[in-house]
Design a protein around this motif. Structure first.
Motif, PDB file in Angstrom:
ATOM      1  N   VAL A   1      18.063 -49.399  -0.878  1.00  0.00           N
ATOM      2  CA  VAL A   1      19.010 -49.374  -1.760  1.00  0.00           C
ATOM      3  C   VAL A   1      18.316 -48.279  -2.935  1.00  0.00           C
ATOM      4  O   VAL A   1      18.427 -46.656  -3.036  1.00  0.00           O
ATOM      5  N   MET A   2      17.310 -49.025  -2.970  1.00  0.00           N
ATOM      6  CA  MET A   2      16.542 -48.447  -4.397  1.00  0.00           C
ATOM      7  C   MET A   2      15.911 -47.140  -3.701  1.00  0.00           C
ATOM      8  O   MET A   2      15.332 -46.382  -4.650  1.00  0.00           O
ATOM      9  N   THR A   3      14.906 -47.257  -2.974  1.00  0.00           N
ATOM     10  CA  THR A   3      14.283 -46.393  -2.208  1.00  0.00           C
ATOM     11  C   THR A   3      14.428 -45.119  -2.124  1.00  0.00           C
ATOM     12  O   THR A   3      14.188 -43.649  -1.553  1.00  0.00           O
ATOM     13  N   GLU A   4      15.869 -45.406  -1.022  1.00  0.00           N
ATOM     14  CA  GLU A   4      15.701 -44.376   0.503  1.00  0.00           C
ATOM     15  C   GLU A   4      17.962 -44.092   0.018  1.00  0.00           C
ATOM     16  O   GLU A   4      18.480 -43.472   0.519  1.00  0.00           O
ATOM     17  N   GLY A   5      18.046 -45.243  -1.102  1.00  0.00           N
ATOM     18  CA  GLY A   5      19.906 -44.504  -0.957  1.00  0.00           C
ATOM     19  C   GLY A   5      20.644 -45.359  -0.483  1.00  0.00           C
ATOM     20  O   GLY A   5      20.395 -46.003   0.689  1.00  0.00           O
ATOM     21  N   ALA A   6      21.916 -45.730  -0.803  1.00  0.00           N
ATOM     22  CA  ALA A   6      22.812 -46.574  -0.184  1.00  0.00           C
ATOM     23  C   ALA A   6      22.899 -45.717   1.602  1.00  0.00           C
ATOM     24  O   ALA A   6      23.514 -46.643   2.528  1.00  0.00           O
ATOM     25  N   ALA A   7      22.768 -44.721   1.949  1.00  0.00           N
ATOM     26  CA  ALA A   7      23.250 -43.577   3.207  1.00  0.00           C
ATOM     27  C   ALA A   7      22.246 -44.619   3.750  1.00  0.00           C
ATOM     28  O   ALA A   7      22.732 -44.293   5.746  1.00  0.00           O
ATOM     29  N   ALA A   8      21.148 -45.305   3.690  1.00  0.00           N
ATOM     30  CA  ALA A   8      19.683 -45.495   4.736  1.00  0.00           C
ATOM     31  C   ALA A   8      20.237 -47.017   5.156  1.00  0.00           C
ATOM     32  O   ALA A   8      19.603 -47.572   5.960  1.00  0.00           O
ATOM     33  N   VAL A   9      21.240 -47.585   3.958  1.00  0.00           N
ATOM     34  CA  VAL A   9      21.531 -49.069   4.727  1.00  0.00           C
ATOM     35  C   VAL A   9      22.422 -49.091   6.189  1.00  0.00           C
ATOM     36  O   VAL A   9      23.199 -48.697   6.475  1.00  0.00           O
ATOM     37  N   GLY A  10      21.835 -49.654   7.351  1.00  0.00           N
ATOM     38  CA  GLY A  10      21.988 -49.778   8.225  1.00  0.00           C
ATOM     39  C   GLY A  10      22.279 -51.539   8.702  1.00  0.00           C
ATOM     40  O   GLY A  10      20.683 -51.634   8.607  1.00  0.00           O
ATOM     41  N   LEU A  11      22.982 -52.437   9.378  1.00  0.00           N
ATOM     42  CA  LEU A  11      22.520 -53.596  10.034  1.00  0.00           C
ATOM     43  C   LEU A  11      21.527 -53.214  11.057  1.00  0.00           C
ATOM     44  O   LEU A  11      20.486 -54.493  10.861  1.00  0.00           O
ATOM     45  N   ARG A  12      20.949 -52.298  11.847  1.00  0.00           N
ATOM     46  CA  ARG A  12      20.732 -52.357  12.837  1.00  0.00           C
ATOM     47  C   ARG A  12      19.231 -52.024  12.003  1.00  0.00           C
ATOM     48  O   ARG A  12      17.820 -52.864  12.586  1.00  0.00           O
ATOM     49  N   GLU A  13      19.249 -50.742  11.034  1.00  0.00           N
ATOM     50  CA  GLU A  13      17.916 -50.853   9.736  1.00  0.00           C
ATOM     51  C   GLU A  13      17.450 -52.181   9.396  1.00  0.00           C
ATOM     52  O   GLU A  13      15.875 -52.818   9.254  1.00  0.00           O
ATOM     53  N   ILE A  14      18.439 -52.956   8.715  1.00  0.00           N
ATOM     54  CA  ILE A  14      17.433 -53.620   7.959  1.00  0.00           C
ATOM     55  C   ILE A  14      17.243 -55.134   8.899  1.00  0.00           C
ATOM     56  O   ILE A  14      16.110 -56.330   8.522  1.00  0.00           O
ATOM     57  N   ALA A  15      17.584 -55.416  10.256  1.00  0.00           N
ATOM     58  CA  ALA A  15      17.509 -56.682  10.985  1.00  0.00           C
ATOM     59  C   ALA A  15      15.572 -55.537  11.584  1.00  0.00           C
ATOM     60  O   ALA A  15      15.276 -56.822  11.995  1.00  0.00           O
ATOM     61  N   ARG A  16      15.715 -54.738  11.944  1.00  0.00           N
ATOM     62  CA  ARG A  16      14.502 -54.122  12.434  1.00  0.00           C
ATOM     63  C   ARG A  16      13.309 -54.845  10.785  1.00  0.00           C
ATOM     64  O   ARG A  16      12.514 -55.260  11.413  1.00  0.00           O
ATOM     65  N   ARG A  17      13.461 -54.229  10.044  1.00  0.00           N
ATOM     66  CA  ARG A  17      12.631 -53.893   8.868  1.00  0.00           C
ATOM     67  C   ARG A  17      12.259 -56.179   8.111  1.00  0.00           C
ATOM     68  O   ARG A  17      11.531 -56.135   7.640  1.00  0.00           O
ATOM     69  N   ALA A  18      13.685 -57.029   8.435  1.00  0.00           N
ATOM     70  CA  ALA A  18      13.482 -58.053   8.033  1.00  0.00           C
ATOM     71  C   ALA A  18      12.783 -58.873   9.033  1.00  0.00           C
ATOM     72  O   ALA A  18      12.079 -60.358   9.329  1.00  0.00           O
ATOM     73  N   GLY A  19      12.577 -58.034  10.554  1.00  0.00           N
ATOM     74  CA  GLY A  19      12.172 -59.052  11.734  1.00  0.00           C
ATOM     75  C   GLY A  19      12.814 -60.010  12.312  1.00  0.00           C
ATOM     76  O   GLY A  19      12.507 -61.003  12.806  1.00  0.00           O
ATOM     77  N   VAL A  20      14.273 -59.183  12.508  1.00  0.00           N
ATOM     78  CA  VAL A  20      14.960 -60.733  13.146  1.00  0.00           C
ATOM     79  C   VAL A  20      15.591 -59.620  14.150  1.00  0.00           C
ATOM     80  O   VAL A  20      15.872 -58.201  14.205  1.00  0.00           O
ATOM     81  N   SER A  21      16.387 -59.745  15.419  1.00  0.00           N
ATOM     82  CA  SER A  21      17.703 -59.672  16.264  1.00  0.00           C
ATOM     83  C   SER A  21      18.142 -59.066  15.766  1.00  0.00           C
ATOM     84  O   SER A  21      19.239 -59.068  14.721  1.00  0.00           O
ATOM     85  N   HIS A  22      18.793 -57.255  16.536  1.00  0.00           N
ATOM     86  CA  HIS A  22      20.077 -56.623  16.045  1.00  0.00           C
ATOM     87  C   HIS A  22      21.390 -57.209  15.987  1.00  0.00           C
ATOM     88  O   HIS A  22      21.813 -57.139  14.600  1.00  0.00           O
ATOM     89  N   GLY A  23      21.392 -58.336  16.609  1.00  0.00           N
ATOM     90  CA  GLY A  23      22.935 -59.054  16.132  1.00  0.00           C
ATOM     91  C   GLY A  23      23.221 -60.338  14.857  1.00  0.00           C
ATOM     92  O   GLY A  23      23.767 -60.188  15.020  1.00  0.00           O
TER      93      GLY A  23
END
Length: 206
Positions: free
Chosen positions: A19-41
């Motif tokens: 949110v701080m770097t790209e805005g709220a539109a960039a936030v998605g569950l799959r993208e956050i999972a990817r960046r956190a290094g966990v499964s999509h679910g």
């Protein structure tokens, strides 16, 4: 191995960074999972909907803003001075943390009943912030005259600050002030905040 609580916090931290770097539109569950290094679910164990995740991120913003207020207000006792600090810190946060600021007050997006979840609602972060503002306005007004509906004055004051922050971010205020040659650029924000204070509370009493 990540504990349940640390994984939830990690997901929120990744969301805050997005949110701080790209805005709220960039936030998605799959993208956050990817960046956190966990499964999509994995995020859905804590955030059943996209909106519940955004609400958790926005609550972090409110916590950060509250911490800024507390640090800046330390040692001050005058209600007018405290309100001035509130105003300056609010606008400064809006300009420094644009993505978070734009998300935090989107109640029609984040707090609608159709987006309900088991977590705390965003109103539980917004209302204490506003009540602090109402209390400061009431103290300022009682010092000069009987307080009349401080919540209305506080709402108008908040609206003016929010509008000031948005118009400054969009460049609109610079445009019109440049056209009139009004106030040196480095002094403009402080001057505008002071004008908002005077417009809603009257000039400061020496």
């Amino acid at each position: 191995m990540k504990t349940e609580s640390s994984l939830r916090e990690r997901l929120v931290e990744v969301g805050v960074h997005l949110v701080m770097t790209e805005g709220a539109a960039a936030v998605g569950l799959r993208e956050i999972a990817r960046r956190a290094g966990v499964s999509h679910g994995a995020p859905r164990r804590y955030f059943p909907t996209h909106h519940s995740l955004l609400s958790a991120i926005a609550r972090r913003g409110f916590a950060d803003l509250e911490a800024r207020f507390s640090a800046a207000m330390a040692g001050l006792t005058s209600p007018r001075d405290l309100l001035g600090v509130f105003a300056r810190e609010y606008v400064a946060y809006a300009l420094e943390c644009r993505g978070m600021f734009e998300l935090m007050f989107r109640h029609e997006l984040l707090d609608s009943d159709r987006h309900g979840s088991d977590g705390p609602r965003l109103r539980e972060s917004t209302l204490p912030l506003f009540e602090r503002l109402v209390a400061l306005v009431a103290e300022c007004r009682s010092a000069a005259s009987p307080p009349e509906e401080p919540a209305v004055t506080a709402a108008a004051f908040w609206s003016a600050l929010h509008g000031l922050a948005q118009l400054w971010t969009w460049g609109s205020l610079r445009l019109v002030l440049d056209a009139h040659g009004a106030v040196p650029d480095g002094e403009r924000l402080d001057r505008l905040v002071a004008e908002v204070l005077d417009a809603h509370l009257g000039p400061a009493v020496p």
